[in-house]
Design an enzyme around this catalytic site. Sequence first.
Site, short mmCIF file in Angstrom:
data_model
loop_
_atom_site.label_atom_id
_atom_site.label_comp_id
_atom_site.label_asym_id
_atom_site.label_seq_id
_atom_site.Cartn_x
_atom_site.Cartn_y
_atom_site.Cartn_z
N GLU A 44 0.86 -1.29 -0.05
CA GLU A 44 -0.22 0.07 -0.10
C GLU A 44 0.80 1.40 -0.03
O GLU A 44 0.47 2.18 0.83
CB GLU A 44 -0.77 0.00 1.32
N ARG A 81 -5.93 -10.54 -5.43
CA ARG A 81 -5.32 -9.98 -4.40
C ARG A 81 -5.21 -10.99 -2.95
O ARG A 81 -4.14 -10.93 -2.28
CB ARG A 81 -6.22 -8.91 -3.69
N ASP A 136 -8.45 -8.96 3.81
CA ASP A 136 -8.17 -7.77 4.94
C ASP A 136 -9.13 -7.73 5.92
O ASP A 136 -10.21 -7.14 5.98
CB ASP A 136 -8.07 -6.24 4.16
N GLU A 155 -2.24 -12.14 12.90
CA GLU A 155 -2.54 -10.62 13.03
C GLU A 155 -4.13 -10.49 12.94
O GLU A 155 -4.71 -10.73 12.03
CB GLU A 155 -1.93 -9.60 12.18
N GLU A 192 -12.59 -1.73 11.88
CA GLU A 192 -12.78 -1.21 10.67
C GLU A 192 -13.77 -1.66 9.72
O GLU A 192 -14.37 -0.80 8.92
CB GLU A 192 -11.18 -1.18 10.02
C1 GCV Z 1 -2.37 0.46 8.57
C2 GCV Z 1 -6.33 -1.93 5.58
C3 GCV Z 1 -6.43 -0.75 6.19
C4 GCV Z 1 -5.27 0.33 5.99
C5 GCV Z 1 -4.09 -0.35 7.05
C6 GCV Z 1 -3.82 -1.75 6.23
C7 GCV Z 1 -2.71 -2.47 6.83
O1 GCV Z 1 -5.87 -1.67 3.97
O2 GCV Z 1 -7.57 -0.08 5.55
O3 GCV Z 1 -5.78 1.37 7.15
O4 GCV Z 1 -3.19 0.46 6.99
O5 GCV Z 1 -4.77 -2.52 6.07
O6 GCV Z 1 -3.12 -3.29 7.44
O7 GCV Z 1 -1.60 -2.14 6.86
#
Ligand code: GCV
Length: 678
Positions: free
Chosen positions: A269, A313, A342, A364, A370
């Site tokens: 990312e 993905r 995710d 994790e 979220e």
């Molecule tokens: C910390 C997802 C979340 C991001 C987060 C990422 C990660 O994409 O939306 O906010 O970034 O996971 O775990 O690195």
Amino acid sequence: MRNFRVYILIFLLMPFIIFAEDGSKLWLRFPNVKNGISSEKIISKGKNPTLEIAKKELMSYWQGQTIELRTDKSLKNLKDGYVIKSNSGKIIISAAKESGLLYGVYHILRLQQTKSDFSHLNITEKPSYDIRILNHWDNLDGTIERGYAGHSLWKWEDLPNKISPRYEEYARVNASIGINSVVLNNVNASPNMLRTDYLQKVKVLADVFRAYGIKVYLSVNFSSPKVIGGLENSDPLHKNVQQWWKEKASEIYNLIPDFGGFLVKANSEGQPGPQDYGRTHADGANMMADILKPHGGIVMWRAFVYSPSKEDRAKQAHLEFVPLDGKFRDNVIIQIKNGPVDFQPREAFNPLFGALKKTSEMVEFQITQEYLGFSNHLVYLAPLFKETLDSDTYSDGKGSTIAKITDGTLRPAQLTAISAVANIGEDTNWTGHHFAQANWYAFGRLAWNHELSAENIADEWIKMTFTDKAAFVNPVKKIMLSSRETAVDYMMPLGLHHIFASGHHYGPEPWGDYKGGRPDWSPVYYHQANAQGIGFDRTKTGSDAVSQYFSPLNTIYGDIETCPENLILWFHHVPWNYKMKDGKTLWEELAFKYDSGVQNVREYQKVWDQMEAYVDPERFTQVQSKLKIQAKDAVWWKDACLLYFQTFSKMPIPYDIERPVHELEDLKKIKLDLKHHN
Ligand code: GCV
């Protein structure tokens, strides 16, 4: 006379003033305890800050027999576990380390709080994982990525001089559930975290946490040598880059001798990483591992990597990391999200678990919600955590559960650890929703003992946090235990995933099609709905993600007839009129699931309203209000998804379920002003 009236008023309000509950005490409530036992009733030798805390807890809250706290090096194999035994009228807690004694004290306090029998104790506890760690996604400016409980607890501007009392409260609460490690900052890490002035602030936190058995770790930005060190680049194979990290590590360990190590999000990312220089994840992780090794530090290297490519993905982490198996140093552990996409309400487990045979792996989880309604929805996450830990990967034959792979049972792992992204902020009740406290609690309890059941944990938590009255405990427990499935039902049943509104991820946006943007951030990429059906084809004729699973799971998941129905749309593109096991068509099943999610939340409201007599007014009304939001959101989800998917299925919404109350076009116009990137 006026004064007199004021006194009368204060007197009348006294019980409410005393018993006002704002959730700040979390599960460490002792409402009827004025004092614990006197110091004469505590037998212990030696002086040590951790031991002092253990004694203080007993003197404040323990109302039972005399307690002896004994360090016993022969219990080393229990690591920071302990033994509790009743012995001629007293209780003896023994442990190899002082932290074990403190955990033992919290254990007996928990027994007292839950009104358990402690007349004949014979308990031996050994933690499932050595490192039980919270990952904070806290930024240096005080904001929290995906945080829904206010700003960060860490007051960086005030540190190192001003020390908030909440630092110690935080450490205490963590110790009470066995959490022994924390990563202070966001994995999207600011290079500034490693500046000397920040490290001095970190030292202060580490000094507060130490007596509670908690080690500090930091997320580091791979480009730090370039950004704050002024080097030309951050190539892990360059001598001057290595030298920079070496000096940085010495600086850190001078300040914090028991510093835990680094957590790294690299080449994911948009974060920098070794691949920027044509190096592998192993090159990057090993460089840091070599530097931390002499200090006893470790590297937690994240496997959450994916790039905007044609590849599914869900397959990318496996493709990237399996070829590197065996190439990592023994103080590197690969941190793997529970699912391959995710933190969705439900995912298939991440096929990387078990696939790395010569590398330590850790899970994790995400405690912060979220993808589960932020801190507005009541969703108890222990069932989700358990679902992952109990998943059989078949990597080493039947019974190769993720729990057994990661806790060292199946393979003698060098490092055992489990992590979760925290849901903690500066809100008075720490987590925004009173029930979100249960998810922090549940993570800690499972990190300590992954064999505990979601039900037992809920039971303890309710009794400690609210009351032990059965008329409250039982119905509330029922809500909690079904709440995760309920959320899946009103958001993404049957294996649907990532159909959230873009960026902030609150609410539905199944129509989201970010043409020109990243397809793998678009809901339409994940649900693939069309006139024929819905779902992501991950079979051999689709993306073939099924082949990343060990036999027989690859065949079970790959065959629509044997694929578990709760994951059917994760692995298959399913015709609208496909016959489900209960005889309904897929379309009908989908509609019923959405509706049942909504109906369950309405039921939670009814049950909660009947709980008024057992809860303090403050927490009662706050939870009640949150349930109202959840009920509205559930209807929003149901209407948005069913009305939108109906444009493909062209089938009627089954007549025996609640009718939509929204127009699809109105729902499409909703744009919440909640900022975030993807
Ligand atoms: C910390 C997802 C979340 C991001 C987060 C990422 C990660 O994409 O939306 O906010 O970034 O996971 O775990 O690195």
